[in-house]
Design a protein around this motif. Structure first.
Motif, PDB file in Angstrom:
ATOM      1  N   ASP A 263      52.128  39.663  55.136  1.00  0.00           N
ATOM      2  CA  ASP A 263      51.086  39.302  54.186  1.00  0.00           C
ATOM      3  C   ASP A 263      51.760  38.485  53.094  1.00  0.00           C
ATOM      4  O   ASP A 263      52.706  38.964  52.452  1.00  0.00           O
ATOM      5  CB  ASP A 263      50.432  40.543  53.594  1.00  0.00           C
ATOM      6  N   VAL A 264      51.294  37.269  52.873  1.00  0.00           N
ATOM      7  CA  VAL A 264      52.012  36.335  52.011  1.00  0.00           C
ATOM      8  C   VAL A 264      51.106  35.833  50.882  1.00  0.00           C
ATOM      9  O   VAL A 264      49.964  35.413  51.122  1.00  0.00           O
ATOM     10  CB  VAL A 264      52.530  35.124  52.822  1.00  0.00           C
ATOM     11  N   THR A 265      51.630  35.864  49.673  1.00  0.00           N
ATOM     12  CA  THR A 265      50.999  35.211  48.531  1.00  0.00           C
ATOM     13  C   THR A 265      51.885  34.062  48.091  1.00  0.00           C
ATOM     14  O   THR A 265      53.091  34.245  47.911  1.00  0.00           O
ATOM     15  CB  THR A 265      50.794  36.186  47.362  1.00  0.00           C
TER      16      THR A 265
ATOM     17  N   THR B 173      47.231  38.326  55.954  1.00  0.00           N
ATOM     18  CA  THR B 173      46.544  37.611  54.881  1.00  0.00           C
ATOM     19  C   THR B 173      47.458  36.571  54.245  1.00  0.00           C
ATOM     20  O   THR B 173      48.666  36.776  54.118  1.00  0.00           O
ATOM     21  CB  THR B 173      46.066  38.589  53.791  1.00  0.00           C
ATOM     22  N   VAL B 174      46.849  35.480  53.837  1.00  0.00           N
ATOM     23  CA  VAL B 174      47.534  34.453  53.061  1.00  0.00           C
ATOM     24  C   VAL B 174      46.685  34.211  51.812  1.00  0.00           C
ATOM     25  O   VAL B 174      45.495  33.901  51.916  1.00  0.00           O
ATOM     26  CB  VAL B 174      47.697  33.134  53.838  1.00  0.00           C
ATOM     27  N   THR B 175      47.309  34.366  50.658  1.00  0.00           N
ATOM     28  CA  THR B 175      46.594  34.249  49.393  1.00  0.00           C
ATOM     29  C   THR B 175      47.299  33.248  48.496  1.00  0.00           C
ATOM     30  O   THR B 175      48.535  33.186  48.473  1.00  0.00           O
ATOM     31  CB  THR B 175      46.548  35.614  48.668  1.00  0.00           C
ATOM     32  N   GLY B 176      46.531  32.467  47.765  1.00  0.00           N
ATOM     33  CA  GLY B 176      47.090  31.570  46.767  1.00  0.00           C
ATOM     34  C   GLY B 176      46.721  32.043  45.380  1.00  0.00           C
ATOM     35  O   GLY B 176      45.579  32.452  45.134  1.00  0.00           O
ATOM     36  N   ARG B 177      47.680  32.018  44.469  1.00  0.00           N
ATOM     37  CA  ARG B 177      47.433  32.410  43.077  1.00  0.00           C
ATOM     38  C   ARG B 177      48.016  31.338  42.155  1.00  0.00           C
ATOM     39  O   ARG B 177      49.189  31.005  42.269  1.00  0.00           O
ATOM     40  CB  ARG B 177      48.063  33.763  42.750  1.00  0.00           C
ATOM     41  N   VAL B 178      47.194  30.832  41.260  1.00  0.00           N
ATOM     42  CA  VAL B 178      47.668  29.857  40.289  1.00  0.00           C
ATOM     43  C   VAL B 178      48.514  30.584  39.248  1.00  0.00           C
ATOM     44  O   VAL B 178      48.099  31.605  38.683  1.00  0.00           O
ATOM     45  CB  VAL B 178      46.488  29.145  39.607  1.00  0.00           C
TER      46      VAL B 178
END
Length: 308
Positions: free
Chosen positions: A32-34, A58-63
């Motif tokens: 699971d990668v952010t 899951t792959v999530t992007g966070r500013v």
């Protein structure tokens, strides 16, 4: 050898270039990668590219701006909550300033330190409590550079910041061993990541862009970015203390360690060959330089590096 399979991973500076490839390596290991970055549009493109390779993870992007410790705290806490902990953190966010030190000015040094040193420091300090709690034994990867192991003319803000990053990584490795957290210092040499499209230029911008883009794409001197990412992730799996990538980087770092005065005098000659101050824009490559850097230009297209 341990693997990173099925672990929880956070990569800062993960929207393009090496960071994007490091995230991809982890996604392909079913993690699971952010990925975190400052530019939301660039981040969204990166998440889309990574999700194409995700299989049940899951792959999530966070500013996040890593120069802001409060923002990094929010990033780490949110990621740990969503991914039920943190096992691996890779502090990769960075910027590159190319040009003579006098033309770059003190603000370039400040920007380099804020992004690369304090960005790595914030990421490490906020992540360590979670990494110590990892059932798999936490891993922290800190991305330095050969430029942090020996000073490079016309890259001095970058070299100074990466030198501080190198000291941080080695010091944390010593301190965190008793807590079961491995810290791996990574010092790449030149890589074909397309980073020349993102550099901050000063002096004769056309010529500065030309020499940097050419060397960064030169086969034999620069390294394929995917191969670099594979080696870095394997180093994290093996819990290595330090990894230096490319033969040229190994040679330069060892030479500077053994004979720093000689390397400094050699750098004097190198500096004389580099451009004098002027302001000519980004266009400055000759026909042969353009041909040599074509590999790096293609990498820029693949790795989300081209400017909108």
């Amino acid at each position: 050898m341990d693997t990173l399979s099925d672990l929880s991973v956070l990569v800062t500076g993960g929207s393009r270039g090496l960071g994007l490839l490091l995230a991809r390596q982890c996604v392909e290991r079913r993690c699971d990668v952010t990925v975190a970055a400052r530019d939301e549009e660039e981040l969204d493109r990166a998440v889309g590219l990574l999700r194409r390779r995700a299989r049940g993870t899951t792959v999530t992007g966070r500013v996040c701006d890593v120069t802001d410790r409060a923002a990094v705290h929010e990033l780490v806490e949110g990621t740990a909550t969503d991914q039920r902990g943190l096992d691996v953190v890779i502090a990769n966010a960075g910027n590159i300033q190319v040009g003579p030190a006098e033309e770059s000015g003190t603000e370039a040094f400040r920007s380099a330190m804020e992004t690369m040193f304090f960005g790595s420091l914030h990421t490490a300090m906020e992540s360590l409590p979670h990494l110590r709690d990892s059932p798999a034994g936490g891993r922290l990867g800190v991305i330095g550079s050969v430029g942090g192991l020996l000073p490079v003319p016309h890259l001095l803000p970058y070299s100074c910041a990466k030198s501080a990053v190198a000291a941080l990584a080695d010091g944390l490795h010593a301190e965190q061993a008793e807590h079961g957290v491995s810290v791996t210092a990574v010092h790449p040499g030149l890589m074909r990541t397309g980073s020349h499209h993102q550099v901050e230029l000063s002096g004769d911008e056309g010529k500065e862009f030309a020499w940097f883009a050419t060397l960064a794409g030169l086969p034999g001197l620069s390294m394929d970015a995917l191969r670099a990412a594979e080696r870095i992730v394997r180093a994290l799996e093996q819990r290595r203390t330090r990894v230096v990538l490319t033969p040229a980087a190994h040679l330069g770092a060892k030479a500077y360690g053994v004979a720093p005065a000689l390397v400094t005098r050699t750098n004097e000659l190198v500096s004389r060959l580099l451009p004098e101050p002027d302001d000519s824009g980004r266009e400055g490559r000759s026909r042969w330089q353009s041909a040599v850097s074509a590999l790096n230009d293609r990498a820029a297209q693949r790795l989300n590096q081209t400017r909108a």
